[in-house]
Design a protein around this motif. Structure first.
Motif, mmCIF file in Angstrom:
data_model
loop_
_atom_site.group_PDB
_atom_site.id
_atom_site.type_symbol
_atom_site.label_atom_id
_atom_site.label_comp_id
_atom_site.label_asym_id
_atom_site.label_seq_id
_atom_site.Cartn_x
_atom_site.Cartn_y
_atom_site.Cartn_z
ATOM 1 N N ALA A 64 0.829 -1.018 0.003
ATOM 2 C CA ALA A 64 0.026 0.092 -0.021
ATOM 3 C C ALA A 64 0.837 1.146 0.066
ATOM 4 O O ALA A 64 0.622 2.407 -0.642
ATOM 5 C CB ALA A 64 -0.878 0.091 1.238
ATOM 6 N N ASP A 65 1.798 1.171 0.787
ATOM 7 C CA ASP A 65 2.923 2.283 0.715
ATOM 8 C C ASP A 65 3.498 2.548 -0.716
ATOM 9 O O ASP A 65 3.784 3.613 -1.037
ATOM 10 C CB ASP A 65 4.000 2.198 1.746
ATOM 11 N N VAL A 66 3.950 1.477 -1.399
ATOM 12 C CA VAL A 66 4.619 1.404 -2.543
ATOM 13 C C VAL A 66 3.527 2.200 -3.709
ATOM 14 O O VAL A 66 3.875 2.909 -4.482
ATOM 15 C CB VAL A 66 4.945 0.184 -3.187
ATOM 16 N N GLU A 67 2.284 1.830 -3.423
ATOM 17 C CA GLU A 67 1.336 2.374 -4.383
ATOM 18 C C GLU A 67 0.933 3.560 -4.259
ATOM 19 O O GLU A 67 0.800 4.468 -5.254
ATOM 20 C CB GLU A 67 -0.049 1.301 -4.379
ATOM 21 N N ALA A 68 0.895 4.032 -3.070
ATOM 22 C CA ALA A 68 0.934 5.563 -2.686
ATOM 23 C C ALA A 68 2.008 6.304 -3.111
ATOM 24 O O ALA A 68 1.860 7.445 -3.879
ATOM 25 C CB ALA A 68 0.887 5.971 -1.068
ATOM 26 N N ILE A 69 3.261 5.726 -3.075
ATOM 27 C CA ILE A 69 4.184 6.632 -3.770
ATOM 28 C C ILE A 69 4.030 6.504 -5.377
ATOM 29 O O ILE A 69 4.404 7.743 -6.104
ATOM 30 C CB ILE A 69 5.647 5.699 -3.651
ATOM 31 N N ARG A 70 3.812 5.365 -5.881
ATOM 32 C CA ARG A 70 3.553 5.418 -7.309
ATOM 33 C C ARG A 70 2.313 6.253 -7.807
ATOM 34 O O ARG A 70 2.426 6.963 -8.799
ATOM 35 C CB ARG A 70 3.035 3.887 -7.836
ATOM 36 N N ALA A 71 1.275 6.699 -7.082
ATOM 37 C CA ALA A 71 0.291 7.466 -7.154
ATOM 38 C C ALA A 71 0.906 8.931 -7.008
ATOM 39 O O ALA A 71 0.375 9.888 -7.910
ATOM 40 C CB ALA A 71 -0.893 7.321 -6.305
ATOM 41 N N ALA A 72 1.549 9.288 -6.109
ATOM 42 C CA ALA A 72 2.170 10.636 -5.980
ATOM 43 C C ALA A 72 3.223 10.961 -6.743
ATOM 44 O O ALA A 72 3.469 12.030 -7.011
ATOM 45 C CB ALA A 72 2.605 10.756 -4.517
ATOM 46 N N GLN A 73 4.023 10.035 -7.196
ATOM 47 C CA GLN A 73 5.149 10.282 -8.288
ATOM 48 C C GLN A 73 4.941 9.322 -9.517
ATOM 49 O O GLN A 73 5.749 8.499 -9.620
ATOM 50 C CB GLN A 73 6.557 9.827 -7.556
ATOM 51 N N PRO A 74 4.052 9.466 -10.281
ATOM 52 C CA PRO A 74 3.933 8.814 -11.672
ATOM 53 C C PRO A 74 5.206 8.798 -12.636
ATOM 54 O O PRO A 74 5.373 8.122 -13.365
ATOM 55 C CB PRO A 74 2.839 9.620 -12.315
ATOM 56 N N GLY A 75 6.066 9.912 -12.300
ATOM 57 C CA GLY A 75 7.236 9.962 -13.219
ATOM 58 C C GLY A 75 8.418 8.993 -12.468
ATOM 59 O O GLY A 75 9.576 8.900 -13.367
ATOM 60 N N VAL A 76 8.317 8.627 -11.450
ATOM 61 C CA VAL A 76 9.393 7.892 -10.950
ATOM 62 C C VAL A 76 9.201 6.394 -11.418
ATOM 63 O O VAL A 76 8.117 5.640 -11.377
ATOM 64 C CB VAL A 76 9.306 7.746 -9.209
ATOM 65 N N GLU A 77 10.351 5.708 -11.918
ATOM 66 C CA GLU A 77 10.437 4.235 -12.238
ATOM 67 C C GLU A 77 10.349 3.621 -10.846
ATOM 68 O O GLU A 77 11.529 3.678 -10.158
ATOM 69 C CB GLU A 77 11.627 4.174 -12.900
#
Length: 220
Positions: A167-180
């Motif tokens: 859930a934390d990883v997905e929160a990061i992904r949602a907040a930072q769509p430009g991050v690989e």
């Protein structure tokens, strides 16, 4: 080899240096919560073997010099306690000092593991020193996920990491769509460390290849 750095506030800290002194590409490597121990020196030497100039600052020198811990429960507890005694601003001062010790003219990146994975994220968001940042299982990234990166960022997480839920990883992904962002099936926290019970060689090798490809793209 061991060297000494001086931060902007006058603090003197140790560091591990490796790699060619006139390299075109250079990295600050950021420790786990276990100090600049044998594993971190191996990490530095592996990047040095790829042609990078590397400096790994001893961040715990702020509170206790020359800390090198293992990976048992008592080491984890001690490492966490030491980390809590160091302010983020002090960490960044030491990271800046490490960046300044890299070869002049080299394109600089930052890579970190565990606590260092979070610090590498801060290197992207709180410093202008770096042209790329790579974060391996940084547990504090989710809490600062809304900060704005100033350079390209790549992240690596284990699917089964009990300290960094998906859930934390997905929160990061949602907040930072430009991050690989890569998630490694069956891998737990610290899957890249050959001295941990959680070491997962296949995932570690793949993450390292992706890390090297990432830095080759962004550091030239």
């Amino acid at each position: 080899m061991r060297i000494e750095l001086v931060a902007s506030d006058g603090h003197r800290l140790g560091a591990w240096r490796a790699g060619p002194p006139a390299a075109r590409r250079a990295l600050v490597v950021v420790q786990e919560i276990f100090g600049v121990n044998r594993h971190m020196r191996r990490v530095c030497d592996a990047f040095a073997a790829e042609g990078y100039a590397v400096v790994c600052p001893a961040l715990f020198d702020r509170v206790e010099r020359d800390v090198e811990l293992g990976y048992e429960a008592a080491d984890v507890a001690r490492g966490r306690a030491l980390r809590e005694r160091i302010a983020p601003a002090q960490v960044m001062a030491d990271i800046e000092a490490a960046a300044a010790a890299l070869p002049a003219g080299a394109r600089r990146g930052i890579v970190g593991y565990c606590w260092g994975g979070t610090v590498a994220w801060w290197g992207a968001t709180r410093s202008d020193r770096f042209a790329a940042a790579c974060c391996w299982y940084g547990g504090g990234i989710a809490a600062t996920r809304d900060e704005t990166p100033r350079c390209p960022v790549q992240m690596h997480f284990g699917e089964l990491d009990q300290s960094i839920p998906l859930a934390d990883v997905e929160a990061i992904r949602a907040a930072q769509p430009g991050v690989e962002i890569f998630v490694y099936p069956g891998a737990g926290h610290g899957f890249g460390c050959e001295e941990r019970a959680s070491y997962k060689p296949d995932a570690a090798a793949l993450a390292q290849r992706r890390t090297l490809d990432f830095f080759a793209r962004h550091l030239g």
